[in-house]
Motif scaffolding. Structure first.
Motif: not given
Ligand code: MN3
Length: 210
Positions: A57-67
């Motif tokens: 998950x390192x470096x991933x934008x938060x909006x991508x993770x939450x989606x």
């Protein structure tokens, strides 16, 4: 809204673009200060703690993770959902409010709201109803879902990203957002909140989708 980690892969509390007393018409300064420095900071800290050592998950934008919560390892998924949602939702919340706000939607958003809901007043009634009928803690939302404007509400720190939609306006109806001034009177808080909505920013989110 894009929220990326810094160069150390840490999420950070964003700068507040105005003073704690700037939204006095709707939200008192002590509530703003506690909400921003304690509640929001707490979500950021717990999100960073949950993501520690999670190389996928390192470096991933938060909006991508939450989606895409299914991609988050199960042992930290609920922490990322709650604290990542908390970070995202509050970051949006501070931006869609501002001194000199209120009035009616501007730009392309104005016409889109009229088209989707019949009128601004009708939209406002639907959004208010979503905020007032959300039992317990949560949020009311205006989001874009497959090109369509939709009013909804979510529990806890969930948000429309988790359902594939793009939020452009959010209202925090957790008691911590209003209790000092309004106590149990959520309807009065919601009524006053309209006077600080930054429609320029909401329109920007609507037109740029980023
Ligand atoms: Mn809150």
């Amino acid at each position: 809204m894009r929220i990326s980690p810094n160069s150390n892969s840490q999420f950070e509390l964003p700068k507040l673009g105005y003073g704690y007393d700037a939204l006095e018409a709707a939200i008192d300064a002590p509530t703003m200060e506690i909400h921003y420095t304690k509640h929001h900071q707490g979500y950021v800290d717990k999100l960073n703690a949950a993501l520690e050592g999670q190389t996928s998950l390192v470096g991933r934008p938060l909006d991508d993770i939450l989606g895409d919560l299914e991609s988050v390892p199960e042992e930290i998924r609920s922490s990322v959902r709650n604290n990542g949602g908390g970070h995202y939702n509050h970051s949006l919340f501070w931006q869609i409010m501002g001194p000199g706000g209120g009035g009616e939607p501007v730009g392309q958003l104005a016409g889109a709201i009229t088209q989707a809901f019949g009128s601004f007043d009708s939209f406002r009634r639907q959004f208010t109803a979503a905020a007032l009928t959300r039992f317990g803690s949560g949020w009311a939302w205006l989001s874009v879902n497959n090109g369509k404007l939709v009013v909804s509400s979510t529990p806890n720190q969930d948000n429309p990203l988790m359902e594939g939609a793009f939020p452009i306006l959010g209202l925090d109806v957790w008691e911590h957002a209003y209790y000092l001034r309004y106590q149990n009177k959520r309807p009065e808080y919601v009524e006053q909140w309209w006077s600080v909505v930054n429609w320029e920013y909401v329109n920007k989110l609507f037109t740029t989708n980023e």
